[in-house]
Design a protein around this motif. Structure first.
Motif, short mmCIF file in Angstrom:
data_model
loop_
_atom_site.label_atom_id
_atom_site.label_comp_id
_atom_site.label_asym_id
_atom_site.label_seq_id
_atom_site.Cartn_x
_atom_site.Cartn_y
_atom_site.Cartn_z
N ARG A 88 17.73 11.51 1.15
CA ARG A 88 17.60 12.24 2.41
C ARG A 88 18.98 12.51 2.97
N ARG A 89 19.03 13.49 3.85
CA ARG A 89 20.29 13.79 4.53
C ARG A 89 20.49 12.82 5.68
N ILE A 90 21.68 12.28 5.80
CA ILE A 90 21.96 11.35 6.88
C ILE A 90 23.09 11.82 7.78
N GLY A 91 23.67 12.96 7.48
CA GLY A 91 24.72 13.47 8.34
C GLY A 91 25.21 14.82 7.87
N ALA A 92 25.63 15.64 8.82
CA ALA A 92 26.19 16.94 8.48
C ALA A 92 27.44 17.16 9.31
N GLY A 93 28.46 17.72 8.70
CA GLY A 93 29.71 17.92 9.40
C GLY A 93 30.30 19.27 9.14
N ASP A 94 31.49 19.44 9.62
CA ASP A 94 32.17 20.72 9.54
C ASP A 94 32.58 21.06 8.12
N ILE A 95 32.88 20.06 7.32
CA ILE A 95 33.34 20.33 5.96
C ILE A 95 32.48 19.63 4.91
N GLY A 96 31.34 19.10 5.30
CA GLY A 96 30.51 18.44 4.30
C GLY A 96 29.19 17.94 4.84
N THR A 97 28.30 17.60 3.91
CA THR A 97 27.00 17.04 4.24
C THR A 97 26.88 15.70 3.52
N VAL A 98 26.34 14.71 4.20
CA VAL A 98 26.24 13.36 3.66
C VAL A 98 24.78 13.03 3.38
N TYR A 99 24.52 12.52 2.17
CA TYR A 99 23.17 12.18 1.75
C TYR A 99 23.08 10.70 1.40
N LEU A 100 21.93 10.13 1.68
CA LEU A 100 21.61 8.81 1.16
C LEU A 100 21.16 9.01 -0.28
N CYS A 101 21.68 8.19 -1.19
CA CYS A 101 21.33 8.37 -2.59
C CYS A 101 21.26 7.02 -3.29
N ARG A 102 20.73 7.06 -4.51
CA ARG A 102 20.70 5.86 -5.33
C ARG A 102 21.01 6.25 -6.77
N LEU A 103 21.39 5.26 -7.56
CA LEU A 103 21.70 5.49 -8.97
C LEU A 103 20.44 5.68 -9.79
N ARG A 104 20.55 6.46 -10.86
CA ARG A 104 19.51 6.46 -11.86
C ARG A 104 19.53 5.12 -12.59
N ASN A 105 18.38 4.77 -13.18
CA ASN A 105 18.36 3.51 -13.92
C ASN A 105 18.86 3.71 -15.34
N GLY A 106 18.87 2.66 -16.11
CA GLY A 106 19.43 2.71 -17.45
C GLY A 106 18.68 3.61 -18.40
N ASN A 107 17.42 3.93 -18.10
CA ASN A 107 16.63 4.80 -18.98
C ASN A 107 16.81 6.27 -18.63
N ASN A 108 17.86 6.55 -17.82
CA ASN A 108 18.15 7.92 -17.43
C ASN A 108 17.03 8.54 -16.58
N GLN A 109 16.30 7.67 -15.88
CA GLN A 109 15.25 8.13 -14.98
C GLN A 109 15.68 7.81 -13.56
N PHE A 110 15.08 8.48 -12.60
CA PHE A 110 15.40 8.20 -11.21
C PHE A 110 14.76 6.89 -10.80
N ASP A 111 15.50 6.10 -10.04
CA ASP A 111 14.94 4.87 -9.50
C ASP A 111 13.89 5.21 -8.46
N ASN A 112 13.16 4.20 -8.04
CA ASN A 112 12.13 4.37 -7.01
C ASN A 112 12.70 5.06 -5.79
N ASN A 113 11.99 6.04 -5.28
CA ASN A 113 12.48 6.79 -4.12
C ASN A 113 12.38 6.01 -2.83
N ASN A 114 11.70 4.88 -2.85
CA ASN A 114 11.55 4.08 -1.64
C ASN A 114 12.86 3.38 -1.34
N GLU A 115 13.55 3.82 -0.31
CA GLU A 115 14.86 3.27 -0.01
C GLU A 115 14.80 1.87 0.58
#
Length: 468
Positions: A88-115
């Motif tokens: 999700r987006r957690i901030g927006a600024g004049d020169i950039g946008t900041v997102y909350l993110c997580r790493l993919r797991n070792g199987n090259n899949q996305f981790d659980n979306n539940n933060e």
């Protein structure tokens, strides 16, 4: 988390979360897009940076940092945008946008979306559109922030986990602070102000962070509660370095020729003899026992020679020399530190006016006043004395302008706090791993030209960067 210069009123550099994630899963074919529209955003991954991830002593034991290292070793290459999933987006600024993110797991899949699960593996990714900042003539700001982040290694400052390029976007990944910022936290207290003990704790940690920055020759130039984030353990982290100024600081050990009674004036300085600082001075190791420096010796690393004519900062926090259009140096950080402490304690800034122009006039001409004629306690009396020294309109006489934190730390307001070990103390509030519901943790700065940016306390505190 690290940029908020545009506030909620400017969306030129905001990137759609859905667009980014959907594009990430697509073939990532290149498309020509307008500099102000990201509806057709595509990420053509550039070769990973050859720079290896260096060990950060103050963050090397963190689980989030270890996960980054593991992912890097698993790939046997630097991380790219494909290794992260934006939540999700957690901030927006004049020169950039900041997102909350997580790493993919070792199987090259996305981790659980539940933060809320595995909160220690959450990161903040700042996405900067290089074409957009070039049009705004702010590319230098983005590069300055990245340069400074690479220099930092301190418990109260951000750790740069990863950086990479994707198409015409520049991305940096840093730690996520689940506790929000001190501006939001302050509004949860009665009368929108912290207890004196809490204000003193946060001010002490900010002081230690400023000392480190000044030791590196970095003048922060945008200190305010919105830029002081709270980690999950309750300790602070300064953010947003795009308005900072890099200079030179020559560390030295200064010793007084004669001790003076410092009770007469908390920040009256003795006559000092400056000697160049070295990690291993010739006389330190005369025997196997390490000799202790004399108690009247102080470590000083303040960029006193730095000068700039840039009109930068946040209106309610800029110093008189900036508000009047004059050149400025390191003393601007100590002025904003005084405003910062004032706001934490009294719930407002001392010079706020009905408009930006009125605020700047007050900063230049209005005398400093406090809500009541007399302080309610000796600690508040010390706080007022410290604030008065920091808010001296003459930068040459301002507390901290000559020897920086070395002078400020001696003030009675911080008496009883072991500043060298303050990160071992229990903070006033420990948010833990709870999820912060706000979607604007890292916004709060707005362009001086942005008519739709939100105000704080009915007054604009927009950051601006006009150059003469």
């Amino acid at each position: 988390m690290f940029e908020g210069a545009g506030g909620v009123g400017e969306r030129d550099s905001e990137v759609s979360l859905e667009t980014v994630n959907s594009t990430l899963r697509s073939s990532m074919s290149s498309e020509s897009i307008c500099s102000t529209s990201f509806s057709r955003l595509s990420f053509d991954l550039l070769p990973p940076s050859p720079e290896s991830l260096s060990v950060k002593p103050h963050r090397s034991s963190d689980f989030a940092y270890s996960a980054i290292l593991s992912a890097t070793f698993r790939r046997k290459a630097a991380l790219t945008f494909r290794d992260f999933h934006l939540l999700r987006r957690i901030g927006a600024g004049d020169i950039g946008t900041v997102y909350l993110c997580r790493l993919r797991n070792g199987n090259n899949q996305f981790d659980n979306n539940n933060e809320d699960e595995n909160p220690c593996c959450l990161y903040a990714m700042k996405v900067v559109d290089k074409d957009a900042v070039a049009l705004k003539k702010k590319a230098q700001r983005a590069e300055m922030e990245k340069k400074i982040l690479k220099m930092l290694d301190h418990p109260f400052l951000p750790t740069l986990y990863a950086e990479f390029e994707a198409s015409h976007f520049s991305c940096i990944v840093m730690e996520f602070c689940s506790g929000g910022d001190l501006h939001s936290l302050r509004h949860k207290h009665p009368h929108n102000r912290f207890p004196l003990s809490s204000a003193r704790f946060y001010a002490a940690e900010v002081l230690v962070a400023l000392e480190y920055l000044h030791m590196l020759g970095i003048i922060y130039r945008d200190l305010k509660p919105e830029n002081v984030l709270v980690r999950s353990d309750g300790h602070i982290m300064l953010s947003d370095f795009d308005l900072s100024l890099c200079s030179d600081a020559i560390p030295a050990v200064e010793s007084s020729e004669s001790l003076q009674d410092q009770s007469a004036s908390p920040y009256t300085s003795s006559r000092f003899v400056t000697t160049p600082f070295s990690c291993f001075p010739n006389r330190v190791f005369r025997s196997r026992k390490v000799q202790t420096l004399q108690p009247n010796r102080l470590f000083v690393a303040e960029p006193v020679s730095a000068r700039s004519c840039s009109f930068v900062g946040t209106h309610e926090y800029v110093s008189p020399e900036v508000a009047s259009g004059h050149s400025h140096g390191n003393a601007v950080d100590w002025w904003s530190f005084g405003i910062f402490i004032y706001e934490l304690i009294y719930g407002r800034t001392p010079y706020a006016g009905p408009s930006k122009e009125a605020t700047l006039r007050n900063i230049i001409k209005k005398p400093l006043t406090f809500p009541t004629a007399t302080p309610s306690s000796s600690l508040e009396g010390h706080a007022r004395d410290l604030i008065s020294g920091l808010l001296n309109k003459d930068p040459a006489r301002r507390l901290g302008s000559k020897r920086g934190a070395a002078d400020v730390k001696k003030h009675p307001f911080f008496k009883g706090l072991n500043l060298a070990l303050i990160r071992m103390l229990t903070p006033p509030e420990v948010p833990g791993s709870r999820r912060t519901k706000t979607t604007s943790l890292y916004s709060g700065k707005g362009s001086i030209n942005s008519s739709s940016s939100k105000s704080r306390q009915q007054h604009s505190t927009a950051s601006f960067d006009f150059y003469f």
